[in-house]
Design an enzyme around this catalytic site. Structure first.
Site, PDB file in Angstrom:
ATOM      1  N   ARG A   1      -7.272  -0.567  -4.689  1.00 54.89           N
ATOM      2  CA  ARG A   1      -6.559  -1.851  -4.685  1.00 54.89           C
ATOM      3  C   ARG A   1      -5.810  -2.062  -3.381  1.00 54.89           C
ATOM      4  O   ARG A   1      -5.489  -1.124  -2.666  1.00 54.89           O
ATOM      5  CB  ARG A   1      -5.555  -1.881  -5.847  1.00 54.89           C
ATOM      6  CG  ARG A   1      -6.214  -1.846  -7.199  1.00 54.89           C
ATOM      7  CD  ARG A   1      -5.186  -1.795  -8.300  1.00 54.89           C
ATOM      8  NE  ARG A   1      -4.374  -0.586  -8.234  1.00 54.89           N
ATOM      9  CZ  ARG A   1      -3.359  -0.326  -9.039  1.00 54.89           C
ATOM     10  NH1 ARG A   1      -3.010  -1.221  -9.954  1.00 54.89           N
ATOM     11  NH2 ARG A   1      -2.687   0.790  -8.936  1.00 54.89           N
TER      12      ARG A   1
ATOM     13  N   ASP B   1      -8.082   4.841  -5.910  1.00 52.62           N
ATOM     14  CA  ASP B   1      -7.434   3.552  -6.143  1.00 52.62           C
ATOM     15  C   ASP B   1      -7.804   2.629  -4.988  1.00 52.62           C
ATOM     16  O   ASP B   1      -7.317   2.810  -3.873  1.00 52.62           O
ATOM     17  CB  ASP B   1      -5.914   3.731  -6.236  1.00 52.62           C
ATOM     18  CG  ASP B   1      -5.222   2.469  -6.736  1.00 52.62           C
ATOM     19  OD1 ASP B   1      -5.833   1.372  -6.632  1.00 52.62           O
ATOM     20  OD2 ASP B   1      -4.092   2.570  -7.226  1.00 52.62           O
TER      21      ASP B   1
END
Ligand SMILES: [Zn+2]
Length: 313
Positions: A233, A231
């Site tokens: 982000r 991930d």
């Protein structure tokens, strides 16, 4: 989009019409383990954001939103805030730009109170609605209107496939619609829309990850095979945007404990007072929702590998 939108309700409690229609807000998890504290300590300082423009958008669901467009000092992307509620105001947008900034300029960039109408000349006063803004004469900052916290918030990362191309590989589109439905019902809320497609790896790499998933990898493995983080982000921009909108206490719609830590910021500049679970519509037994073997695997990986707080079905 915001299917089933009803009139503004001050409460999220279930109505007699739909007992399990909406998950109830909960206290957020404590998130004070050594590992959580380390994650918090590793967060970078908050970026600077500036709201460039705001406009009223009437929607197909009988509710109005105010779309805010932001610039920032860490990337060149146009991140957004979808705001439900006329009185949630951006500090950077409304700040006076010089004592003599023309009202038409302020109205054009969206720094007006109330509603625009043909012939209106004063950005800071809407005589029809009886609303008037007051500014600090020295700094030009907007004064007054104490925040009415906590406010419903959802941090949404762009997902072209799920929002636009009808993808049933993930539930991003459904979650986006659900956030809008609940905020429309409350008459207040903010969806921060971050331009970080494919958990931050971009659309091209996401399409490659989909092919690896079709070859047998799960969503985490596929990213790792492409030499990307599971991930990638970050949420500092969301924290800065929430603070710009005056929202220091929020009810965050999420199942992801890491997102709570990340959105609160390195010094907990924003506080998640309540968590609103995001339960897939297909799991609620009320009909509808996404049904595919791909979304089943996507949700299973979120629960088993990414620590999402969702009871597996
Ligand atoms: Zn998606």
């Amino acid at each position: 989009m915001f299917d089933g939108l009803t009139t503004v309700s001050p409460s999220l409690r279930p109505t007699s019409r739909g007992g399990s229609e909406t998950p109830l807000p909960q206290l957020p998890p404590a998130l004070n383990s050594p590992e959580d504290c380390q994650k918090r300590a590793q967060l970078p300082p908050l970026p600077q954001v500036e709201c460039i423009a705001r406009a009223r958008i009437p929607t197909t669901n009988d509710t109005e939103i105010y779309l805010h467009l932001y610039a920032n000092d860490i990337d060149q992307k146009e991140h957004l805030a979808i705001v439900f509620g006329e009185n949630i105001r951006s500090k950077t947008l409304f700040r006076q730009r010089g004592a003599n900034e023309p009202s038409q300029d302020r109205m054009t960039r969206g720094a007006y109170v109330g509603k625009l109408y043909p012939g209106r000349t004063d950005a800071n006063e809407d005589t029809k609605m009886g609303l008037k803004l007051v500014f600090d004469e020295t700094t030009g900052e907007l004064l007054g209107e104490p925040a009415c916290d906590p406010t419903l918030a959802r941090i949404h990362s762009e997902c072209y496939t799920g929002e636009t191309a009808w993808s049933a590989r993930c539930d991003c589109g459904e979650q986006f619609d659900e956030a809008g439905r609940l905020m429309g019902r409350e008459g207040r809320g903010v969806i921060v829309y971050l331009r970080q497609e494919g958990r931050g790896i971009g659309l091209g790499e996401k399409l490659k990850a989909y092919n690896l998933q079709d070859l047998g990898a799960d969503t985490v493995q596929a990213n790792l095979l492409l030499r990307h983080p599971a991930d990638g982000r970050s949420f500092g921009l969301a924290t800065s945007i929430l603070l710009d909108l005056g929202l220091e206490e929020i009810k965050l719609m999420t199942n992801n404990p890491d997102k709570i830590i990340a959105v609160e910021g390195n010094e907990r500049q924003v506080r998640v007072i309540e968590r609103v679970p995001m339960v897939p519509l297909a799991w609620r037994g009320l009909g509808g929702g996404i049904k595919s073997k791909e979304v089943d695997g996507y949700l299973r990986t979120k629960i088993e590998k990414m620590g999402h707080m969702l009871d597996q079905k």
